[in-house]
Write a protein that holds these residues in place. Structure first.
Motif, PDB file in Angstrom:
ATOM      1  N   ALA A 196       0.853  -1.185   0.000  1.00 20.03           N
ATOM      2  CA  ALA A 196       0.000   0.000   0.000  1.00 20.03           C
ATOM      3  C   ALA A 196       0.889   1.235   0.000  1.00 20.03           C
ATOM      4  O   ALA A 196       2.023   1.206   0.460  1.00 20.03           O
ATOM      5  N   ALA A 197       0.366   2.343  -0.528  1.00 21.78           N
ATOM      6  CA  ALA A 197       1.078   3.616  -0.471  1.00 21.78           C
ATOM      7  C   ALA A 197       0.079   4.716  -0.123  1.00 21.78           C
ATOM      8  O   ALA A 197      -0.908   4.863  -0.817  1.00 21.78           O
ATOM      9  N   PRO A 198       0.275   5.517   0.930  1.00 21.78           N
ATOM     10  CA  PRO A 198       1.387   5.337   1.857  1.00 21.78           C
ATOM     11  C   PRO A 198       1.167   4.166   2.818  1.00 21.78           C
ATOM     12  O   PRO A 198       2.061   3.358   2.989  1.00 21.78           O
ATOM     13  N   ASN A 199       0.065   4.066   3.463  1.00 26.80           N
ATOM     14  CA  ASN A 199      -0.258   2.870   4.241  1.00 26.80           C
ATOM     15  C   ASN A 199      -1.768   2.845   4.465  1.00 26.80           C
ATOM     16  O   ASN A 199      -2.467   3.816   4.174  1.00 26.80           O
ATOM     17  N   VAL A 200      -2.232   1.729   4.945  1.00 29.85           N
ATOM     18  CA  VAL A 200      -3.667   1.562   5.198  1.00 29.85           C
ATOM     19  C   VAL A 200      -3.966   2.148   6.570  1.00 29.85           C
ATOM     20  O   VAL A 200      -3.503   1.620   7.567  1.00 29.85           O
ATOM     21  N   TYR A 201      -4.664   3.271   6.585  1.00 27.84           N
ATOM     22  CA  TYR A 201      -4.906   3.804   7.928  1.00 27.84           C
ATOM     23  C   TYR A 201      -6.368   4.008   8.275  1.00 27.84           C
ATOM     24  O   TYR A 201      -6.673   4.606   9.314  1.00 27.84           O
ATOM     25  N   HIS A 202      -7.271   3.544   7.442  1.00 27.07           N
ATOM     26  CA  HIS A 202      -8.653   3.484   7.900  1.00 27.07           C
ATOM     27  C   HIS A 202      -8.899   2.117   8.529  1.00 27.07           C
ATOM     28  O   HIS A 202      -8.270   1.139   8.139  1.00 27.07           O
ATOM     29  N   PRO A 203      -9.836   2.044   9.470  1.00 35.92           N
ATOM     30  CA  PRO A 203     -10.161   0.740  10.051  1.00 35.92           C
ATOM     31  C   PRO A 203     -10.997  -0.085   9.081  1.00 35.92           C
ATOM     32  O   PRO A 203     -11.917   0.436   8.440  1.00 35.92           O
ATOM     33  N   GLY A 204     -10.674  -1.362   8.973  1.00 38.04           N
ATOM     34  CA  GLY A 204     -11.439  -2.238   8.101  1.00 38.04           C
ATOM     35  C   GLY A 204     -10.579  -3.371   7.592  1.00 38.04           C
ATOM     36  O   GLY A 204      -9.364  -3.376   7.783  1.00 38.04           O
ATOM     37  N   PRO A 205     -11.212  -4.335   6.910  1.00 40.18           N
ATOM     38  CA  PRO A 205     -10.518  -5.555   6.508  1.00 40.18           C
ATOM     39  C   PRO A 205      -9.800  -5.461   5.167  1.00 40.18           C
ATOM     40  O   PRO A 205     -10.306  -4.896   4.207  1.00 40.18           O
ATOM     41  N   MET A 206      -8.630  -6.087   5.087  1.00 39.27           N
ATOM     42  CA  MET A 206      -7.984  -6.401   3.813  1.00 39.27           C
ATOM     43  C   MET A 206      -8.580  -7.700   3.280  1.00 39.27           C
ATOM     44  O   MET A 206      -8.986  -8.574   4.054  1.00 39.27           O
ATOM     45  N   ALA A 207      -8.607  -7.831   1.968  1.00 37.03           N
ATOM     46  CA  ALA A 207      -8.957  -9.099   1.330  1.00 37.03           C
ATOM     47  C   ALA A 207      -8.191  -9.197   0.022  1.00 37.03           C
ATOM     48  O   ALA A 207      -7.808  -8.168  -0.564  1.00 37.03           O
ATOM     49  N   PHE A 208      -7.954 -10.426  -0.403  1.00 38.87           N
ATOM     50  CA  PHE A 208      -7.308 -10.665  -1.701  1.00 38.87           C
ATOM     51  C   PHE A 208      -8.058 -11.760  -2.448  1.00 38.87           C
ATOM     52  O   PHE A 208      -8.484 -12.753  -1.845  1.00 38.87           O
ATOM     53  N   TYR A 209      -8.205 -11.551  -3.751  1.00 41.07           N
ATOM     54  CA  TYR A 209      -8.883 -12.506  -4.632  1.00 41.07           C
ATOM     55  C   TYR A 209      -7.985 -12.821  -5.824  1.00 41.07           C
ATOM     56  O   TYR A 209      -7.172 -11.971  -6.239  1.00 41.07           O
ATOM     57  N   LEU A 210      -8.183 -14.001  -6.394  1.00 45.57           N
ATOM     58  CA  LEU A 210      -7.506 -14.396  -7.637  1.00 45.57           C
ATOM     59  C   LEU A 210      -8.547 -14.761  -8.688  1.00 45.57           C
ATOM     60  O   LEU A 210      -9.625 -15.270  -8.354  1.00 45.57           O
ATOM     61  N   ALA A 211      -8.205 -14.518  -9.953  1.00 44.25           N
ATOM     62  CA  ALA A 211      -9.043 -14.954 -11.077  1.00 44.25           C
ATOM     63  C   ALA A 211      -8.114 -15.427 -12.181  1.00 44.25           C
ATOM     64  O   ALA A 211      -7.208 -14.689 -12.601  1.00 44.25           O
ATOM     65  N   ARG A 212      -8.335 -16.657 -12.646  1.00 49.98           N
ATOM     66  CA  ARG A 212      -7.435 -17.229 -13.655  1.00 49.98           C
ATOM     67  C   ARG A 212      -7.828 -16.775 -15.053  1.00 49.98           C
ATOM     68  O   ARG A 212      -8.994 -16.828 -15.438  1.00 49.98           O
ATOM     69  N   VAL A 213      -6.846 -16.334 -15.808  1.00 47.65           N
ATOM     70  CA  VAL A 213      -7.095 -15.934 -17.186  1.00 47.65           C
ATOM     71  C   VAL A 213      -7.489 -17.182 -17.980  1.00 47.65           C
ATOM     72  O   VAL A 213      -6.768 -18.187 -17.949  1.00 47.65           O
ATOM     73  N   PRO A 214      -8.639 -17.156 -18.658  1.00 49.74           N
ATOM     74  CA  PRO A 214      -9.079 -18.355 -19.395  1.00 49.74           C
ATOM     75  C   PRO A 214      -8.049 -18.754 -20.447  1.00 49.74           C
ATOM     76  O   PRO A 214      -7.378 -17.905 -21.033  1.00 49.74           O
ATOM     77  N   ASP A 215      -7.952 -20.068 -20.657  1.00 48.31           N
ATOM     78  CA  ASP A 215      -7.037 -20.561 -21.686  1.00 48.31           C
ATOM     79  C   ASP A 215      -7.367 -19.882 -23.017  1.00 48.31           C
ATOM     80  O   ASP A 215      -8.532 -19.689 -23.361  1.00 48.31           O
ATOM     81  N   GLY A 216      -6.353 -19.503 -23.731  1.00 47.86           N
ATOM     82  CA  GLY A 216      -6.558 -18.862 -25.020  1.00 47.86           C
ATOM     83  C   GLY A 216      -6.679 -17.350 -24.947  1.00 47.86           C
ATOM     84  O   GLY A 216      -6.744 -16.682 -25.977  1.00 47.86           O
ATOM     85  N   GLN A 217      -6.738 -16.818 -23.705  1.00 43.28           N
ATOM     86  CA  GLN A 217      -6.798 -15.359 -23.570  1.00 43.28           C
ATOM     87  C   GLN A 217      -5.495 -14.834 -22.961  1.00 43.28           C
ATOM     88  O   GLN A 217      -4.742 -15.581 -22.334  1.00 43.28           O
TER      89      GLN A 217
END
Ligand SMILES: *[C@@H]1O[C@H](CO)[C@@H](O)[C@H](O)[C@H]1NC(C)=O
Ligand SMILES: [Cu+2]
Length: 225
Positions: A79-100
């Motif tokens: 993060a830049a500069p940093n996370v300073y509000h209260p609340g949750p981080m989350a991370f998601y992944l999505a796989r690029v379809p074959d052929g794309q």
């Protein structure tokens, strides 16, 4: 239009200097991360139904490169500069379809699975381990298929989330190549927009009073293997 509205809203609320998520594994800003619309004003997405809730890009453009990582390892997302509000981080992944191509795929459809979300510590007030931090370790599941993925970083600022539309979403998407993976296709995939509703209990919530004794992260459960 939107950035101006965001800036004016920020000024009206007396808040300034929010944050971005511009880099992974210590790379240059917006090199392996697709440049988000808040790259200059650090603004946020307020509407969970807008297209920007996916990667915070009004016109998706490729990053200049992708980051290759081994399945089962982790990525450091900054993060830049940093996370300073209260609340949750989350991370998601999505796989690029074959052929794309990772450089042109825009992450459409129910393709996103969650690999991390943050729970608060409960006490006389909620505290969040992300608060004040500027780097986050994201687990890349060992069993997922090799190939290219979009890695979506999200922080939800909940300080004004007691009224509908008050939650603030800080988002970006990195381009990563996963090598040495397995054959698992994760369940519970969701679309953005679509995964969240403004009325979700983890999005429409007064974190100040009465102080919550539980917190339900929005979106699907975390996938791991
Ligand atoms: C990076 O990852 C992609 C997707 O798995 C793969 O096709 C490519 O060969 C990798 N590049 C290197 C240099 O390992
Ligand atoms: Cu802010």
């Amino acid at each position: 239009m939107l950035p101006t509205a965001v800036v004016l809203l920020g000024a009206a609320l007396g808040v300034s200097g929010h944050y971005t998520f511009p880099k992974v594994n210590g790379g240059a800003d917006w090199a392996q991360v697709r440049r988000a619309d808040n790259w200059q004003n650090n603004g946020f997405v307020g509407d969970v139904n807008s297209a920007q809730i996916r990667c915070f890009q009004s016109s998706p453009a490729a990053a200049s490169s992708s980051l290759n990582v081994t399945a089962g390892s982790s990525v450091t997302y900054s993060a830049a500069p940093n996370v300073y509000h209260p609340g949750p981080m989350a991370f998601y992944l999505a796989r690029v379809p074959d052929g794309q191509s990772i450089n042109s795929w825009n992450g459409d459809g129910a393709v996103w699975f969650k690999v991390y979300h943050e729970q608060p510590n409960f006490g006389s007030q909620l505290t969040w381990s992300s608060n004040g931090k500027s780097s986050f370790s994201v687990p890349i599941p060992r069993c997922i298929k090799s190939g290219y993925y979009l890695l979506r970083a999200e922080h939800i600022g909940l300080h004004a989330a007691g009224s509908s539309g008050g939650a603030q979403f800080y988002i970006s998407c990195a381009q990563i190549g996963v090598t040495g993976g397995g054959s698992t296709d994760p369940p519970n995939k969701v679309a953005f927009p679509g995964a969240y509703k403004a009325s979700d209990p983890g999005i429409l919530i007064n974190i100040n009073y009465p102080v919550p004794t539980s917190y339900k992260n929005p979106g699907p459960p975390v996938f791991s293997c």
